[in-house]
Design a protein around this motif. Sequence first.
Motif, PDB file in Angstrom:
ATOM      1  N   ASP A  42       0.838  -1.187   0.000  1.00 27.35           N
ATOM      2  CA  ASP A  42       0.000   0.000   0.000  1.00 27.35           C
ATOM      3  C   ASP A  42       0.878   1.242   0.000  1.00 27.35           C
ATOM      4  OD1 ASP A  42       1.028  -0.006   2.564  1.00 27.35           O
ATOM      5  OD2 ASP A  42      -0.898  -0.220   3.570  1.00 27.35           O
ATOM      6  N   VAL A  43       0.248   2.389  -0.034  1.00 25.27           N
ATOM      7  CA  VAL A  43       0.950   3.666   0.037  1.00 25.27           C
ATOM      8  C   VAL A  43       0.479   4.415   1.274  1.00 25.27           C
ATOM      9  CG1 VAL A  43       1.348   3.845  -2.450  1.00 25.27           C
ATOM     10  CG2 VAL A  43      -0.756   4.779  -1.477  1.00 25.27           C
ATOM     11  N   ASP A  44       1.226   5.429   1.652  1.00 18.15           N
ATOM     12  CA  ASP A  44       0.827   6.205   2.826  1.00 18.15           C
ATOM     13  C   ASP A  44      -0.200   7.271   2.446  1.00 18.15           C
ATOM     14  OD1 ASP A  44       2.232   8.364   1.704  1.00 18.15           O
ATOM     15  OD2 ASP A  44       3.906   8.232   3.115  1.00 18.15           O
ATOM     16  N   GLU A  45      -0.558   8.118   3.410  1.00 21.51           N
ATOM     17  CA  GLU A  45      -1.578   9.147   3.173  1.00 21.51           C
ATOM     18  C   GLU A  45      -1.124  10.188   2.155  1.00 21.51           C
ATOM     19  OE1 GLU A  45       1.028  10.085   6.604  1.00 21.51           O
ATOM     20  OE2 GLU A  45      -0.277   8.381   6.228  1.00 21.51           O
ATOM     21  N   ASP A  46       0.182  10.237   1.863  1.00 28.15           N
ATOM     22  CA  ASP A  46       0.701  11.147   0.844  1.00 28.15           C
ATOM     23  C   ASP A  46       0.848  10.467  -0.515  1.00 28.15           C
ATOM     24  OD1 ASP A  46       1.023  13.421   2.576  1.00 28.15           O
ATOM     25  OD2 ASP A  46       2.761  12.393   3.444  1.00 28.15           O
ATOM     26  N   GLY A  47       0.455   9.200  -0.597  1.00 30.01           N
ATOM     27  CA  GLY A  47       0.542   8.463  -1.851  1.00 30.01           C
ATOM     28  C   GLY A  47       1.909   7.877  -2.126  1.00 30.01           C
ATOM     29  N   LEU A  48       2.748   7.779  -1.085  1.00 30.28           N
ATOM     30  CA  LEU A  48       4.101   7.257  -1.257  1.00 30.28           C
ATOM     31  C   LEU A  48       4.212   5.807  -0.818  1.00 30.28           C
ATOM     32  CD1 LEU A  48       6.163  10.217   0.258  1.00 30.28           C
ATOM     33  CD2 LEU A  48       5.825   9.699  -2.168  1.00 30.28           C
ATOM     34  N   ALA A  49       4.898   5.009  -1.614  1.00 33.55           N
ATOM     35  CA  ALA A  49       5.269   3.657  -1.186  1.00 33.55           C
ATOM     36  C   ALA A  49       6.527   3.770  -0.328  1.00 33.55           C
ATOM     37  CB  ALA A  49       5.518   2.762  -2.394  1.00 33.55           C
ATOM     38  N   VAL A  50       7.548   4.392  -0.885  1.00 35.58           N
ATOM     39  CA  VAL A  50       8.838   4.595  -0.216  1.00 35.58           C
ATOM     40  C   VAL A  50       9.356   5.963  -0.645  1.00 35.58           C
ATOM     41  CG1 VAL A  50      11.219   3.746  -0.042  1.00 35.58           C
ATOM     42  CG2 VAL A  50       9.351   2.121  -0.268  1.00 35.58           C
ATOM     43  N   ASP A  51       9.992   6.664   0.263  1.00 36.20           N
ATOM     44  CA  ASP A  51      10.594   7.948  -0.061  1.00 36.20           C
ATOM     45  C   ASP A  51      11.783   7.707  -0.995  1.00 36.20           C
ATOM     46  OD1 ASP A  51      12.758  10.027   0.341  1.00 36.20           O
ATOM     47  OD2 ASP A  51      11.122  10.983   1.453  1.00 36.20           O
ATOM     48  N   ILE A  52      11.710   8.246  -2.212  1.00 37.91           N
ATOM     49  CA  ILE A  52      12.752   8.025  -3.207  1.00 37.91           C
ATOM     50  C   ILE A  52      14.089   8.589  -2.735  1.00 37.91           C
ATOM     51  CG2 ILE A  52      13.550   8.690  -5.519  1.00 37.91           C
ATOM     52  CD1 ILE A  52      10.649   8.366  -6.464  1.00 37.91           C
ATOM     53  N   GLY A  53      14.065   9.733  -2.087  1.00 36.46           N
ATOM     54  CA  GLY A  53      15.305  10.326  -1.588  1.00 36.46           C
ATOM     55  C   GLY A  53      15.982   9.433  -0.568  1.00 36.46           C
ATOM     56  N   ALA A  54      15.205   8.886   0.360  1.00 39.12           N
ATOM     57  CA  ALA A  54      15.763   7.987   1.373  1.00 39.12           C
ATOM     58  C   ALA A  54      16.297   6.717   0.716  1.00 39.12           C
ATOM     59  CB  ALA A  54      14.711   7.648   2.430  1.00 39.12           C
ATOM     60  N   ALA A  55      15.566   6.180  -0.244  1.00 37.86           N
ATOM     61  CA  ALA A  55      16.011   4.963  -0.933  1.00 37.86           C
ATOM     62  C   ALA A  55      17.321   5.217  -1.677  1.00 37.86           C
ATOM     63  CB  ALA A  55      14.932   4.473  -1.894  1.00 37.86           C
ATOM     64  N   THR A  56      17.434   6.361  -2.324  1.00 33.55           N
ATOM     65  CA  THR A  56      18.653   6.719  -3.051  1.00 33.55           C
ATOM     66  C   THR A  56      19.835   6.855  -2.096  1.00 33.55           C
ATOM     67  OG1 THR A  56      17.365   7.848  -4.753  1.00 33.55           O
ATOM     68  CG2 THR A  56      19.681   8.461  -4.578  1.00 33.55           C
ATOM     69  N   THR A  57      19.615   7.516  -0.982  1.00 35.60           N
ATOM     70  CA  THR A  57      20.674   7.704   0.014  1.00 35.60           C
ATOM     71  C   THR A  57      21.138   6.373   0.584  1.00 35.60           C
ATOM     72  OG1 THR A  57      19.890   9.913   0.586  1.00 35.60           O
ATOM     73  CG2 THR A  57      21.223   8.765   2.248  1.00 35.60           C
ATOM     74  N   VAL A  58      20.200   5.516   0.957  1.00 37.55           N
ATOM     75  CA  VAL A  58      20.564   4.228   1.551  1.00 37.55           C
ATOM     76  C   VAL A  58      21.308   3.355   0.544  1.00 37.55           C
ATOM     77  CG1 VAL A  58      19.615   2.064   2.464  1.00 37.55           C
ATOM     78  CG2 VAL A  58      18.816   4.261   3.357  1.00 37.55           C
ATOM     79  N   LEU A  59      20.851   3.315  -0.702  1.00 36.00           N
ATOM     80  CA  LEU A  59      21.566   2.523  -1.712  1.00 36.00           C
ATOM     81  C   LEU A  59      22.993   3.038  -1.870  1.00 36.00           C
ATOM     82  CD1 LEU A  59      21.730   0.300  -3.838  1.00 36.00           C
ATOM     83  CD2 LEU A  59      20.775   1.942  -5.492  1.00 36.00           C
ATOM     84  N   SER A  60      23.167   4.334  -1.942  1.00 34.46           N
ATOM     85  CA  SER A  60      24.499   4.915  -2.069  1.00 34.46           C
ATOM     86  C   SER A  60      25.386   4.526  -0.889  1.00 34.46           C
ATOM     87  CB  SER A  60      24.395   6.437  -2.167  1.00 34.46           C
ATOM     88  OG  SER A  60      25.666   7.027  -2.210  1.00 34.46           O
ATOM     89  N   GLU A  61      24.843   4.575   0.322  1.00 35.57           N
ATOM     90  CA  GLU A  61      25.608   4.216   1.520  1.00 35.57           C
ATOM     91  C   GLU A  61      26.001   2.737   1.524  1.00 35.57           C
ATOM     92  OE1 GLU A  61      22.932   5.464   4.600  1.00 35.57           O
ATOM     93  OE2 GLU A  61      23.513   7.584   4.414  1.00 35.57           O
ATOM     94  N   VAL A  62      25.110   1.887   1.052  1.00 36.58           N
ATOM     95  CA  VAL A  62      25.390   0.446   0.997  1.00 36.58           C
ATOM     96  C   VAL A  62      26.479   0.142  -0.031  1.00 36.58           C
ATOM     97  CG1 VAL A  62      24.367  -1.749   0.233  1.00 36.58           C
ATOM     98  CG2 VAL A  62      23.166  -0.328   1.914  1.00 36.58           C
ATOM     99  N   LYS A  76      14.935   0.894   9.975  1.00 36.40           N
ATOM    100  CA  LYS A  76      14.055   2.024   9.652  1.00 36.40           C
ATOM    101  C   LYS A  76      14.817   3.216   9.060  1.00 36.40           C
ATOM    102  CE  LYS A  76      10.506   0.659  12.976  1.00 36.40           C
ATOM    103  NZ  LYS A  76      10.016  -0.348  12.096  1.00 36.40           N
ATOM    104  N   ARG A  77      15.880   2.914   8.314  1.00 39.50           N
ATOM    105  CA  ARG A  77      16.676   3.970   7.689  1.00 39.50           C
ATOM    106  C   ARG A  77      16.022   4.540   6.442  1.00 39.50           C
ATOM    107  NH1 ARG A  77      22.122   1.337   6.785  1.00 39.50           N
ATOM    108  NH2 ARG A  77      22.488   3.232   5.591  1.00 39.50           N
ATOM    109  N   LEU A  78      14.883   3.963   6.023  1.00 38.60           N
ATOM    110  CA  LEU A  78      14.148   4.519   4.894  1.00 38.60           C
ATOM    111  C   LEU A  78      12.966   5.359   5.372  1.00 38.60           C
ATOM    112  CD1 LEU A  78      15.445   1.668   3.569  1.00 38.60           C
ATOM    113  CD2 LEU A  78      14.446   2.855   1.631  1.00 38.60           C
ATOM    114  N   GLY A  79      13.017   5.783   6.626  1.00 36.19           N
ATOM    115  CA  GLY A  79      12.002   6.660   7.168  1.00 36.19           C
ATOM    116  C   GLY A  79      10.736   5.934   7.569  1.00 36.19           C
ATOM    117  N   PRO A  80       9.668   6.705   7.744  1.00 36.44           N
ATOM    118  CA  PRO A  80       8.407   6.128   8.233  1.00 36.44           C
ATOM    119  C   PRO A  80       7.858   5.004   7.356  1.00 36.44           C
ATOM    120  CG  PRO A  80       8.304   8.520   8.242  1.00 36.44           C
ATOM    121  CD  PRO A  80       9.578   8.135   7.550  1.00 36.44           C
ATOM    122  N   GLY A  81       8.189   5.018   6.070  1.00 37.98           N
ATOM    123  CA  GLY A  81       7.703   3.983   5.159  1.00 37.98           C
ATOM    124  C   GLY A  81       8.439   2.661   5.272  1.00 37.98           C
TER     125      GLY A  81
END
Length: 132
Positions: free
Chosen positions: A42-62, A102-107
Amino acid sequence: MFAVEVRDHIMIAHSLPRPVFGPAQGMHGATFVVDAAFFTKDVDEDGLAVDIGAATTVLSEVLKPLNYQNLDEVDVFKGKVSTTEVIAKHIFDELAAAVAAKRLGPGSGRICHLKVTLHESHAARGWYEADL
């Protein structure tokens, strides 16, 4: 199922010291384009599955500890053959740990499946995917 997929790349050196790998038994370089897909039901109340910025940051760190490294000398690959599939599984495990932390934020809690794809070239790719 919803998904957000982000992309980065790594440049590595390694050898694949088994006869099945032919000329790739010797030391060689590779540039992998890495896609990481985060799936939610599902998505959150803002229509997001996952925050793209957080996903990009975490992938870069990994990916950072692998970039510009000789994987033959990286501890996590000691005793392993660092094939595309093995590298994909390692990246998957690191991303799964980031989701659990929970490094990808609330999602983070909505993420139920991950897929990590490594593109070896325009003609070949390998991946690892699983439910969390």
